[in-house]
Design a protein around this motif. Structure first.
Motif, PDB file in Angstrom:
ATOM      1  N   TYR A  52     -13.585  -9.436  -3.786  1.00 50.19           N
ATOM      2  CA  TYR A  52     -13.229 -10.359  -4.862  1.00 50.19           C
ATOM      3  C   TYR A  52     -12.421  -9.668  -5.953  1.00 50.19           C
ATOM      4  CZ  TYR A  52     -16.380 -13.602  -2.572  1.00 50.19           C
ATOM      5  OH  TYR A  52     -16.978 -14.423  -1.639  1.00 50.19           O
ATOM      6  N   GLY A  53     -12.556  -8.374  -6.060  1.00 51.57           N
ATOM      7  CA  GLY A  53     -11.728  -7.636  -7.006  1.00 51.57           C
ATOM      8  C   GLY A  53     -10.311  -7.464  -6.523  1.00 51.57           C
ATOM      9  N   ALA A  54     -10.133  -7.182  -5.238  1.00 55.34           N
ATOM     10  CA  ALA A  54      -8.807  -6.899  -4.694  1.00 55.34           C
ATOM     11  C   ALA A  54      -7.955  -8.145  -4.541  1.00 55.34           C
ATOM     12  CB  ALA A  54      -8.941  -6.206  -3.339  1.00 55.34           C
ATOM     13  N   GLY A  55      -8.572  -9.282  -4.221  1.00 55.57           N
ATOM     14  CA  GLY A  55      -7.837 -10.499  -3.929  1.00 55.57           C
ATOM     15  C   GLY A  55      -7.460 -11.292  -5.163  1.00 55.57           C
ATOM     16  N   GLU A 109      -9.427   0.382  -6.397  1.00 54.30           N
ATOM     17  CA  GLU A 109      -9.983   1.120  -5.261  1.00 54.30           C
ATOM     18  C   GLU A 109      -9.755   0.383  -3.947  1.00 54.30           C
ATOM     19  OE1 GLU A 109     -14.365   2.283  -3.409  1.00 54.30           O
ATOM     20  OE2 GLU A 109     -14.193   1.786  -5.560  1.00 54.30           O
ATOM     21  N   TYR A 110     -10.065  -0.907  -3.927  1.00 50.51           N
ATOM     22  CA  TYR A 110      -9.972  -1.657  -2.675  1.00 50.51           C
ATOM     23  C   TYR A 110      -8.533  -2.020  -2.330  1.00 50.51           C
ATOM     24  CZ  TYR A 110     -14.896  -2.037  -1.463  1.00 50.51           C
ATOM     25  OH  TYR A 110     -16.182  -1.757  -1.047  1.00 50.51           O
ATOM     26  N   ARG A 111      -7.695  -2.227  -3.343  1.00 51.65           N
ATOM     27  CA  ARG A 111      -6.290  -2.485  -3.036  1.00 51.65           C
ATOM     28  C   ARG A 111      -5.627  -1.228  -2.457  1.00 51.65           C
ATOM     29  NH1 ARG A 111      -4.125  -7.309  -5.636  1.00 51.65           N
ATOM     30  NH2 ARG A 111      -2.061  -6.376  -5.872  1.00 51.65           N
ATOM     31  N   GLU A 112      -5.990  -0.093  -2.987  1.00 45.82           N
ATOM     32  CA  GLU A 112      -5.440   1.149  -2.446  1.00 45.82           C
ATOM     33  C   GLU A 112      -6.001   1.438  -1.057  1.00 45.82           C
ATOM     34  OE1 GLU A 112      -5.258   5.929  -3.557  1.00 45.82           O
ATOM     35  OE2 GLU A 112      -5.916   4.462  -5.055  1.00 45.82           O
ATOM     36  N   ARG A 113      -7.305   1.181  -0.872  1.00 43.90           N
ATOM     37  CA  ARG A 113      -7.939   1.454   0.418  1.00 43.90           C
ATOM     38  C   ARG A 113      -7.279   0.666   1.540  1.00 43.90           C
ATOM     39  NH1 ARG A 113     -14.345   0.544   1.039  1.00 43.90           N
ATOM     40  NH2 ARG A 113     -14.268   2.096  -0.651  1.00 43.90           N
ATOM     41  N   TYR A 114      -6.911  -0.589   1.272  1.00 42.05           N
ATOM     42  CA  TYR A 114      -6.357  -1.432   2.328  1.00 42.05           C
ATOM     43  C   TYR A 114      -4.856  -1.683   2.145  1.00 42.05           C
ATOM     44  CZ  TYR A 114     -11.260  -2.125   3.405  1.00 42.05           C
ATOM     45  OH  TYR A 114     -12.580  -1.908   3.729  1.00 42.05           O
ATOM     46  N   ASP A 115      -4.219  -0.894   1.276  1.00 44.40           N
ATOM     47  CA  ASP A 115      -2.771  -0.940   1.099  1.00 44.40           C
ATOM     48  C   ASP A 115      -2.299  -2.358   0.757  1.00 44.40           C
ATOM     49  OD1 ASP A 115      -0.207   0.068   0.943  1.00 44.40           O
ATOM     50  OD2 ASP A 115       0.201  -0.178   3.089  1.00 44.40           O
TER      51      ASP A 115
END
Length: 349
Positions: free
Chosen positions: A248-251, A170-176
């Protein structure tokens, strides 16, 4: 035992490291026999703190056995004077130092020398000064502070981080964000290594993301305004995020090239999430962490670039550092915080 655990301006500090540290203290004491009060005022109004001599009359204050203040403003000064007048043991928690105040916002470097003189006076009123690290203790001793100083970790609360992995997509997609994402968490300040963070992004091809608020208005430093208004193409400044677990999930690699820290709660949070952590070579990180075991410590941009390249090329190294980092984070559990606080209070009562 009734203990006042007081955070002045709590509503303005709820997103800060100080606010988080105080939350940790109160959670750590919740399962003990200590009865915690969060306000000293009988009517709940901090305006009494600046009400002249009336602020020091007993009817204004609630009853407690130990006063523990976590900030440095007029309300905390009133509590300190009341404690002294009434032989109540006083604990002052040194979250703020002259050194970590520098580089925070526009004009902070000019104010820092005067702040140092004030802090020397304020902290010296305590029966005990608590601080987050041996490094900070050494800083305070050089002021000097005329009071005993005891280090106690800020701790890390792992409960709010549970399930962070589920936020990854979700967060990787949100912030590309794609590939090995290099990230930081917390308010964006130059003192936190903002320029180094952005210059490393310019020199590499990784996606960089800084999850946290920033002030790009007149109070923001020139560096913050510069980088956030025109960031490198591969840098994202997210601003406030709804759920820190998303960060912390996206990074993948937590990069924290901070110039000065008293401890750095976000480092412990990243470690608790099993992230590979890359840190600047400053005393407090050498105190708590071991280069090559639970983190990589770098002294200049060349070393930072090399560390990121190693972690990109070697997923096994990322995993090993992350596993060891989780073990380190467990050493800073809230149970340790509670034990240390109770030892302090009982030693004074």
């Amino acid at each position: 035992m009734r203990v006042l655990n007081y955070l002045e301006l709590a509503d303005r500090l709820d997103r800060s490291g100080i606010g988080t540290s105080v939350d940790h203290q109160r959670q750590a004491l919740a399962d003990t026999d200590v009865d915690v009060l969060t306000t000293p005022w009988t009517d709940g109004h901090p305006g009494w703190a600046v009400g002249g001599n009336l602020a020091f009359d007993d009817p204004v204050f609630r009853e407690y056995d130990v006063a523990h203040c976590n900030m440095i403003g007029p309300g905390s000064v009133a509590v300190a004077r009341h404690a002294t007048r009434n032989d109540i043991p006083l604990v002052l928690h040194a979250h703020v130092t002259r050194e970590d105040f520098r580089g925070s916002f526009r004009g902070s470097n000019l104010v820092a020398p005067a702040l140092g003189e004030y802090l020397q006076w304020f902290y010296s009123q305590a029966d005990t000064v608590l601080c987050p690290s041996e490094y900070t203790k050494g800083v305070l001793e050089e002021y000097p502070i005329d009071a005993p100083i005891r280090p106690v970790t800020n701790g890390v609360d792992t409960a709010p981080l549970e399930g962070f992995e589920s936020f990854r997509e979700e967060y990787r997609e949100r912030y590309d964000l794609d590939g090995m994402v290099v990230f930081a968490v917390g308010s964006v300040f130059e003192r936190k290594g903002l320029t180094t963070f952005c210059e490393l992004a310019q020199q590499t091809d990784y996606d960089f993301a800084w999850f946290g608020t920033y002030d790009d208005g007149p109070h923001g430093s020139a560096e913050v305004r510069k980088w956030t208004s025109d960031p490198p193409e591969n840098v994202t400044f997210t601003g406030w995020v709804d759920d820190v677990r998303g960060a912390y999930g996206a990074g993948d690699v937590f990069l924290f090239p901070s110039k000065v820290e008293n401890q750095g709660i976000v480092v412990l949070e990243a470690m608790a999430c099993g992230k590979a952590v890359v840190l600047s070579d400053i005393p407090v990180f050498r105190e708590y962490y071991e280069d090559g075991h639970d983190c990589l410590i770098c002294s200049d941009e060349a070393e930072f670039r090399e560390a990121l390249a190693r972690l990109d090329a070697n997923p096994d190294l990322r995993e090993r550092l992350g596993e060891n980092a989780e073990e380190t984070a467990r050493e800073h559990g809230l149970d340790r915080v509670g034990e240390r606080l109770i030892e302090t209070y009982e030693g004074l009562v």
